[in-house]
Each structure stands twice: as C-alpha cells, then as structure tokens.
Scaffold this motif. Sequence first.
Motif, PDB file in Angstrom:
ATOM      1  N   CYS A  52     -64.411 -13.884   2.151  1.00  0.00           N
ATOM      2  CA  CYS A  52     -63.950 -12.426   2.765  1.00  0.00           C
ATOM      3  C   CYS A  52     -63.568 -12.636   4.168  1.00  0.00           C
ATOM      4  O   CYS A  52     -64.620 -12.748   4.865  1.00  0.00           O
ATOM      5  N   ALA A  53     -62.250 -12.524   4.371  1.00  0.00           N
ATOM      6  CA  ALA A  53     -61.879 -12.521   5.928  1.00  0.00           C
ATOM      7  C   ALA A  53     -62.352 -11.252   6.617  1.00  0.00           C
ATOM      8  O   ALA A  53     -62.825 -11.668   7.829  1.00  0.00           O
ATOM      9  N   CYS A 106     -59.605  -9.056  -3.312  1.00  0.00           N
ATOM     10  CA  CYS A 106     -60.829  -8.853  -2.630  1.00  0.00           C
ATOM     11  C   CYS A 106     -61.237  -7.403  -2.061  1.00  0.00           C
ATOM     12  O   CYS A 106     -60.319  -6.757  -1.658  1.00  0.00           O
TER      13      CYS A 106
HETATM   14 ZN    ZN Z   1     -62.228  -9.483   1.703  1.00  0.00          ZN
END
Ligand code: ZN
Length: 359
Positions: free
Chosen positions: A329-330, A321
């Motif tokens: 996406c964290a 990512c």
């Molecule tokens: Zn991410």
Amino acid sequence: MGGSGGYNACHCNDLRVVMSKRKLSRQQQWRVEKIQAERAQRAEKRDARDAEKLSAGEYGPEQPGRVMAHFGRTLEVRDADGTPVRCHLRANLEGLVTGDRVIWRAGQDGSGVVVAREERDTILKRPDARGQLKPVAANIDQLLIVFAVEPAPHPNLIDRYLVAAEATGITPVLVLNKTDLLPEGGGELGQLLERYRQLGYRVVRTTTANPDGLNALRQQLEGRTSVFVGQSGVGKSSLIDLLLPDETLRIGALSEDSRKGTHTTTTARLYAMRSDEVHDGELIDSPGIREFGLVHLDEQEVTNGFIEFHPHLGQCRFRDCRHRNEPGCALLNAVEAGKIHPERFTSYRRILDSLNTQA
Ligand code: ZN
Ligand code: GDP
C-alpha cells in the motif's frame, strides 16, 4: 461539526404542503391542489406580462448584477455600481442562489427582472430538510475555517473541515482566532497549525482583543468572496461584527417587506466590505452556512480530501486497495517513510469509519 438539523431551506412552505398531504381529507387535498394550480397560473401570467414588456421595450438594456439575497421568487440584486435593486425571476430561471452573477434588466417602477445566470465558478451545497443537497451560495473564493485557542480544536476536526472544503473545490484558509489566549511560544496549537502550513494551507491568526488583531485577516479578505465556517464558540460572530460594523443597520433595507416569518434569516446573504481596511471584499453568511461540514461524502472524496495523499494515489499494489493493511500500500508506505504524518493518517481512518457508521 454541525449536522444538517439547523438549516432551513427557504422551500419549507412547499415542504409543509407535501408532508401534510398524507393526512388531508380528499376535500382538503382538492383545495391544496387548487391553490397550487392558482399559484402556477399567476406565475404564468406574470411571465406572459414580462415577455410582453420585454418585447415592448419596457425594460432597459441587459446589465450585469450579483445576487445579494433571495426571498422566494424575489431577489435582491446589486448592480455594477453596488446599488441594490429588487428583481424578480423569469419562470425559466430556477434555483438562483446568493452570489450568483446574473444578467438583469431594469423596469420602469424601479424594480427589475433577471433574465439569465452566468456560469458559476464554485457552488456551496447543503442538505435541505429532505436530506437532498441544494445549492446555497455561488462564486465563493475561499472558506475561512475558524478555530480558536479556546475551545481548542481536535486535530481530527480540522481535517474534517479541510476534507469537506476540498470536496467543494473552494480554497480553504485556516483562521486561528483568540490568539490573545495563546501561551508563550504558540503552544501545541501553534505546532499543529505549522503542520498545515507545510501541507500548503494558508493559516491566518486573529484576535478580537486588540485593534490590530484582524489585520492579517483583512488582507486575506481583500478582493475575494469569503464564507466563515467553524464550530460554535470560536468567534465567527465577533469577527464578522468587526468586519461589517454598520451592516446591522443596512440589513433588510430591501428585505423588510418580503420577510415572511423567521426563515428569511436562514438564507444566505452577501455583504460587501468597502472601507479603508478592506477596499473590495465580500462575505456570504447565514447561520446554515456556518454549520458547513462533512456531508454526503464518499470514501473516494475523503481520500482525495487529504492533499498530501495525492502523489501516492494509484501507486498501491492492488488497484482496489482500501489502505488498511494491504501489502504494497503506497499510503501506508508513505506514512512509514515519514511523508504522510501518522496523525493525519489516523484522522483519515477515523473520518472513514464515521462515514460508515452514519450510513
Ligand atoms: Zn493503499
Ligand atoms: P461563534 O459561535 O463562532 O459565532 O463565536 P462568538 O463570536 O459568539 O464568540 C464566542 C465567545 O468568544 C464570545 O464570548 C466572544 O466574546 C469570545 N471571543 C471572540 N473572539 C475572541 C478573541 O479573539 N479573544 C478572546 N479572548 N475571546 C474572543
């Protein structure tokens, strides 16, 4: 933020030889090589003499010291009592820098020889004239990132300094100077710095406009080795002048006759602060060091430089990512959830974009 342009490493003599070689005639080239060979021979001879003296017991016992400054192969070393001693290097000891802890032995003529370097806790590097990262100072405890009410910092600029500091592993401290110019209530800048305090960064306020204006800073300097960095005009020289009032007189007591041209002034120097206010603190300073900035960092290092990202890294749905607009996406989720400040995330993207355009 300063580029690499202003910094002259002390290897510029060597560089000149290399650069001009291309245009030299064969005869000139032969002379250059002869001079270099002679120089190497002299170094070899000196080393042989040292080895003889060392084994003949002409040098005193090994003792600890700290490199205060270096001028080519001559070093100014401070002994355990704080007395400066001129030392030279053994040939097998290359690349010592200001701040290095060393083992040295005293000679009979008052000078000494450095025989070993101790492990470094931290190392600060800068690109040299050829763009290669070179160590410039070692064993620094904190980077004092100086900002001022005037010229006001762009928030992105603070983040750039913090990212660069995180990459070195040296603890950054934000120093807000010229607080005498701060509006009632602290203004936007006060709020901005509060945000950094909440992230876990130490923030110190200073002003050179009143006698107590450096109290908090002096406390922060106590017992540590510090380096001042920050954009021009924020008050670094003014702060250092107040911290080292008689240093201008002491500078160069030993360095005077090994001074060659102006480039000595660009190498880093260690200053001891010992006064009623700071009993035991050290500054390492040089014009080049003050220009410290974001150099040679890759995407990974920039990401790691945002410390509040850490709990979320490795949590994105996709392992590769890039945290742009990928689903799951964290980091983006954390921004959404208010765990990462949107301005910090914007700043992150901006720094990455600027790295790409530099490349
Ligand atoms: Zn991410
Ligand atoms: P440097 O480029 O970071 O070394 O900044 P200088 O030390 O040269 O300072 C830039 C200007 O800011 C000078 O005119 C200083 O007199 C002024 N200055 C430094 N500290 C303060 C402060 O605390 N308050 C105010 N009002 N001016 C300051």
